[in-house]
Enzyme design. Sequence first.
Site, PDB file in Angstrom:
ATOM      1  CG  ASP A  40      -1.684  -1.265   1.405  1.00 55.75           C
ATOM      2  OD1 ASP A  40      -2.499  -1.557   0.531  1.00 55.75           O
ATOM      3  OD2 ASP A  40      -1.450  -1.983   2.403  1.00 55.75           O
TER       4      ASP A  40
ATOM      5  CD  GLU B  34      -1.539  -6.087  -6.000  1.00 59.45           C
ATOM      6  OE1 GLU B  34      -1.646  -4.988  -5.443  1.00 59.45           O
ATOM      7  OE2 GLU B  34      -2.257  -7.059  -5.724  1.00 59.45           O
TER       8      GLU B  34
HETATM    9  O1  TRH Z   1       4.704  -5.996   0.680  1.00 63.36           O
HETATM   10  P1  TRH Z   1       3.824  -6.662  -0.273  1.00 63.36           P
HETATM   11  O2  TRH Z   1       3.567  -8.062  -0.013  1.00 63.36           O
HETATM   12  O3  TRH Z   1       2.476  -5.877  -0.376  1.00 63.36           O
HETATM   13  C1  TRH Z   1       1.227  -6.562  -0.466  1.00 63.36           C
HETATM   14  C2  TRH Z   1       0.636  -6.428  -1.831  1.00 63.36           C
HETATM   15  O4  TRH Z   1       0.665  -5.135  -2.368  1.00 63.36           O
HETATM   16  C3  TRH Z   1      -0.801  -6.922  -1.785  1.00 63.36           C
HETATM   17  O5  TRH Z   1      -1.414  -6.748  -2.991  1.00 63.36           O
HETATM   18  C4  TRH Z   1      -1.561  -6.188  -0.727  1.00 63.36           C
HETATM   19  O6  TRH Z   1      -2.872  -6.530  -0.733  1.00 63.36           O
HETATM   20  C5  TRH Z   1      -0.923  -6.528   0.581  1.00 63.36           C
HETATM   21  O7  TRH Z   1       0.422  -6.055   0.572  1.00 63.36           O
HETATM   22  C6  TRH Z   1      -1.673  -5.917   1.752  1.00 63.36           C
HETATM   23  O8  TRH Z   1       4.447  -6.600  -1.758  1.00 63.36           O
HETATM   24  P2  TRH Z   1       4.630  -5.418  -2.812  1.00 63.36           P
HETATM   25  O9  TRH Z   1       3.327  -5.006  -3.384  1.00 63.36           O
HETATM   26  O10 TRH Z   1       5.649  -5.871  -3.749  1.00 63.36           O
HETATM   27  O11 TRH Z   1       5.226  -4.192  -1.983  1.00 63.36           O
HETATM   28  C7  TRH Z   1       6.500  -4.206  -1.441  1.00 63.36           C
HETATM   29  C8  TRH Z   1       7.076  -2.808  -1.431  1.00 63.36           C
HETATM   30  O12 TRH Z   1       8.230  -2.797  -0.606  1.00 63.36           O
HETATM   31  C9  TRH Z   1       7.510  -2.337  -2.801  1.00 63.36           C
HETATM   32  O13 TRH Z   1       7.223  -0.963  -2.969  1.00 63.36           O
HETATM   33  C10 TRH Z   1       9.015  -2.542  -2.790  1.00 63.36           C
HETATM   34  C11 TRH Z   1       9.322  -2.279  -1.349  1.00 63.36           C
HETATM   35  N1  TRH Z   1      10.562  -2.890  -0.852  1.00 63.36           N
HETATM   36  C12 TRH Z   1      11.554  -2.061  -0.356  1.00 63.36           C
HETATM   37  O14 TRH Z   1      11.410  -0.814  -0.371  1.00 63.36           O
HETATM   38  N2  TRH Z   1      12.693  -2.638   0.140  1.00 63.36           N
HETATM   39  C13 TRH Z   1      12.902  -3.971   0.146  1.00 63.36           C
HETATM   40  O15 TRH Z   1      13.978  -4.426   0.605  1.00 63.36           O
HETATM   41  C14 TRH Z   1      11.868  -4.807  -0.381  1.00 63.36           C
HETATM   42  C15 TRH Z   1      12.079  -6.297  -0.395  1.00 63.36           C
HETATM   43  C16 TRH Z   1      10.712  -4.241  -0.858  1.00 63.36           C
END
Ligand code: TRH
Length: 381
Positions: free
Chosen positions: A17, A273
């Site tokens: 989010d 996502e």
């Molecule tokens: O963290 P997520 O599993 O988020 C999820 C999904 O968005 C899902 O659809 C939603 O319903 C749920 O949360 C509640 O995965 P996502 O979407 O890839 O988001 C991760 C974010 O974290 C992305 O912006 C990249 C960031 N990130 C970092 O900034 N540093 C890191 O080391 C990593 C691994 C990720």
Amino acid sequence: MRATWDVFCNVIDNYGDIGVAWRLARDLARQPDLEVRLWVDDLEAFRRIWPSIDADRAEQSEAGVAVRAWRTPFDDTAAADVVIEAFGCALPETYLRAMSARASAPVWINLEYLTAESWADAHHGLPSPHPSLPLIKHFFFPGYTEATGGLLIESDLAERRRRFLADGVADFWCRLDVAAPEAGELRVSLFAYENAALPAILDAWAGDAAPVSCLVPEGRVVPQLAAWLGAAGLRVGETHQRGALRLRVLPFLSQDDYDRLLWACAVNFVRGEDSCVRAQLAAKPLVWQAYPQTEGAHGQKVAALLARYGEGLDAASSRAIGGLWRHWNGIPEALEVPSCWRAFRLHHETMTRHADAWASRLSGQGRLTEKLLEFVEKRIK
Ligand code: TRH
């Protein structure tokens, strides 16, 4: 006059989010004549992806965005010209009243979750009048077709990636305190939820004919890695070798460094996502774990993205990627994990070429920020 935009983000779980809301707010702030505020109800989660955020401050400015703590009760605030509600987070009542008190109603948009499913085309842009206030909310669906709102792709992303690959990779490994890849090594990044297929894939990597190094930003999957290693726990900076596999736990990275990690690795395991889109834009083969949903609803999302992503891939490579994606999402798959991994390995070069073409295609298909600006332009009074 500068148009004002308010983006609201309620952090429910994980980082998706805030990840998307922050990416969007930053990209909007780069456009001329926009004043952007981002309201976030969990600054601690925000700080994880953007370490210069001070979780105790109600007001701060980052990357041209006015960041505000979204507290309850919500203080009276003048409503902006454009209001973005990320993922259906309910806006504060006081803010809704401020929106309806304006001489002209703001353009109100609900930014929806990304899906590759075809129904997103028909739902994109639909209006929904508020039951009692003179306000209309519009559903804005990101997506993979021209009929949707497109994907969040910054206009300078490809150039930044190109420059990094040309002369930034060695420094990056140094900064992470990770050795540069040795000859023949396959470098993999791993960002995942708990996953039933993980031990089998780790076994496959440990038994690989060539070195596999797996870099894992600290997170939910770490306890499962520790269990596979037979360790009581795993700390950031620890490295473990099992057969051909070298496992290393990294600190959780800033959002921009995480992009760099995706650019620098040869294969990326991603989840949710935002990281999935970033891995596609990194132009490297990826394995996606969808956010698990009840009654297997995520299976349709996986199948839909596989179908789009696989377009133009030869049958064998398509089979290889599909097999691994299905295992990684708990979807029945005839081949065992080791065979799927061998096939993935065998077709890695073809898949890398395909991933590069796919990334260019996505960039040419419409950027979310531009589409959002067009959408608003047509509705602003
Ligand atoms: O963290 P997520 O599993 O988020 C999820 C999904 O968005 C899902 O659809 C939603 O319903 C749920 O949360 C509640 O995965 P996502 O979407 O890839 O988001 C991760 C974010 O974290 C992305 O912006 C990249 C960031 N990130 C970092 O900034 N540093 C890191 O080391 C990593 C691994 C990720």
